[in-house]
Write a protein that holds these residues in place. Structure first.
Motif, PDB file in Angstrom:
ATOM      1  N   ALA A  40       0.852  -1.189   0.000  1.00  0.00           N
ATOM      2  CA  ALA A  40       0.000   0.000   0.000  1.00  0.00           C
ATOM      3  C   ALA A  40       0.886   1.236   0.000  1.00  0.00           C
ATOM      4  O   ALA A  40       2.051   1.177   0.406  1.00  0.00           O
ATOM      5  CB  ALA A  40      -0.905  -0.007   1.230  1.00  0.00           C
ATOM      6  N   PRO A  41       0.361   2.367  -0.443  1.00  0.00           N
ATOM      7  CA  PRO A  41       1.166   3.593  -0.478  1.00  0.00           C
ATOM      8  C   PRO A  41       1.739   3.929   0.890  1.00  0.00           C
ATOM      9  O   PRO A  41       1.025   3.926   1.892  1.00  0.00           O
ATOM     10  CB  PRO A  41       0.150   4.650  -0.926  1.00  0.00           C
ATOM     11  N   GLU A  46       4.079  -6.477   2.103  1.00  0.00           N
ATOM     12  CA  GLU A  46       3.743  -7.463   3.114  1.00  0.00           C
ATOM     13  C   GLU A  46       3.228  -8.749   2.478  1.00  0.00           C
ATOM     14  O   GLU A  46       2.618  -8.749   1.417  1.00  0.00           O
ATOM     15  CB  GLU A  46       2.705  -6.918   4.107  1.00  0.00           C
ATOM     16  N   PHE A  47       3.492  -9.822   3.173  1.00  0.00           N
ATOM     17  CA  PHE A  47       3.083 -11.163   2.742  1.00  0.00           C
ATOM     18  C   PHE A  47       1.566 -11.302   2.831  1.00  0.00           C
ATOM     19  O   PHE A  47       0.947 -10.858   3.803  1.00  0.00           O
ATOM     20  CB  PHE A  47       3.763 -12.193   3.623  1.00  0.00           C
ATOM     21  N   GLU A  89      -8.899  -1.276   3.742  1.00  0.00           N
ATOM     22  CA  GLU A  89      -7.479  -1.438   4.059  1.00  0.00           C
ATOM     23  C   GLU A  89      -6.788  -2.494   3.208  1.00  0.00           C
ATOM     24  O   GLU A  89      -5.577  -2.683   3.312  1.00  0.00           O
ATOM     25  CB  GLU A  89      -7.271  -1.748   5.546  1.00  0.00           C
ATOM     26  N   ASP A  90      -7.542  -3.201   2.379  1.00  0.00           N
ATOM     27  CA  ASP A  90      -6.945  -4.154   1.436  1.00  0.00           C
ATOM     28  C   ASP A  90      -6.453  -3.447   0.171  1.00  0.00           C
ATOM     29  O   ASP A  90      -5.841  -4.082  -0.691  1.00  0.00           O
ATOM     30  CB  ASP A  90      -7.942  -5.239   1.051  1.00  0.00           C
ATOM     31  N   THR A  91      -6.722  -2.159   0.060  1.00  0.00           N
ATOM     32  CA  THR A  91      -6.264  -1.407  -1.096  1.00  0.00           C
ATOM     33  C   THR A  91      -4.742  -1.417  -1.163  1.00  0.00           C
ATOM     34  O   THR A  91      -4.059  -1.051  -0.209  1.00  0.00           O
ATOM     35  CB  THR A  91      -6.769   0.052  -1.017  1.00  0.00           C
ATOM     36  N   ALA A  92      -4.212  -1.878  -2.299  1.00  0.00           N
ATOM     37  CA  ALA A  92      -2.759  -2.016  -2.463  1.00  0.00           C
ATOM     38  C   ALA A  92      -2.479  -2.505  -3.875  1.00  0.00           C
ATOM     39  O   ALA A  92      -3.392  -2.906  -4.609  1.00  0.00           O
ATOM     40  CB  ALA A  92      -2.196  -3.016  -1.454  1.00  0.00           C
ATOM     41  N   GLN A 119       4.854  -7.472 -12.105  1.00  0.00           N
ATOM     42  CA  GLN A 119       4.804  -6.013 -12.058  1.00  0.00           C
ATOM     43  C   GLN A 119       3.708  -5.504 -11.130  1.00  0.00           C
ATOM     44  O   GLN A 119       3.699  -4.316 -10.786  1.00  0.00           O
ATOM     45  CB  GLN A 119       4.599  -5.445 -13.455  1.00  0.00           C
ATOM     46  N   GLY A 120       2.794  -6.358 -10.759  1.00  0.00           N
ATOM     47  CA  GLY A 120       1.749  -5.966  -9.825  1.00  0.00           C
ATOM     48  C   GLY A 120       0.457  -5.574 -10.503  1.00  0.00           C
ATOM     49  O   GLY A 120       0.435  -5.182 -11.667  1.00  0.00           O
ATOM     50  N   THR A 121      -0.626  -5.699  -9.747  1.00  0.00           N
ATOM     51  CA  THR A 121      -1.936  -5.277 -10.222  1.00  0.00           C
ATOM     52  C   THR A 121      -2.621  -4.510  -9.085  1.00  0.00           C
ATOM     53  O   THR A 121      -2.588  -4.932  -7.926  1.00  0.00           O
ATOM     54  CB  THR A 121      -2.783  -6.485 -10.680  1.00  0.00           C
ATOM     55  N   GLN A 122      -3.211  -3.376  -9.433  1.00  0.00           N
ATOM     56  CA  GLN A 122      -3.799  -2.505  -8.424  1.00  0.00           C
ATOM     57  C   GLN A 122      -5.167  -3.016  -8.000  1.00  0.00           C
ATOM     58  O   GLN A 122      -6.023  -3.308  -8.846  1.00  0.00           O
ATOM     59  CB  GLN A 122      -3.939  -1.085  -8.967  1.00  0.00           C
TER      60      GLN A 122
END
Length: 127
Positions: A40-41, A46-47, A89-92, A119-122
């Motif tokens: 998260a910003p 975190e795992f 709070e799961d926003t990440a 690369q990640g996904t929002q």
């Protein structure tokens, strides 16, 4: 080298569900243990969850237990993270990671255990 591509992120209201996927585009994921992490910003990565190469072993972070489920389909070269009852709070950004498992069928929870990252996904959860 393993190239991982995540998909399935997006925006959802609190209480909703999303399933994010991770595909290896250049080699089979068999014999790779896989994990999901999030960042998260302003926070450290975190795992979230991990799965052994066979899928027989899984482990979820405390906050994820009962809400998130990691799974894999080796025939499709894909690992999934099903997320239910999402909270703001799961926003990440959610990242998948791969570790060569060798002869063991273990899962790994530390980010430094993994050699390859997507690369990640929002994922954005609104109230």
């Amino acid at each position: 080298q393993v190239t991982l591509v995540e998909s399935g992120g997006g925006m959802v209201q609190a209480g909703g569900s999303l399933r994010v996927s991770c595909v290896a585009s250049d080699r089979p994921l068999t014999a790779y243990a896989m994990g999901w992490f999030r960042q998260a910003p302003g926070k450290e990565r975190e795992f979230v969850a991990a799965i052994s190469w066979s899928g027989r072993g899984t482990y979820h972070a405390e906050f994820a237990k009962g809400r998130f489920t990691i799974s894999r389909d080796n025939a499709k070269n894909t690992v999934y993270l099903q997320m239910d009852s999402l909270k703001t709070e799961d926003t990440a950004v959610y990242y998948c990671a791969a570790k060569w498992a060798g002869s063991g069928d273990n899962y790994y929870v530390g980010p430094y255990d993994y050699q390859y990252w997507g690369q990640g996904t929002q994922v954005t959860v609104s109230s």
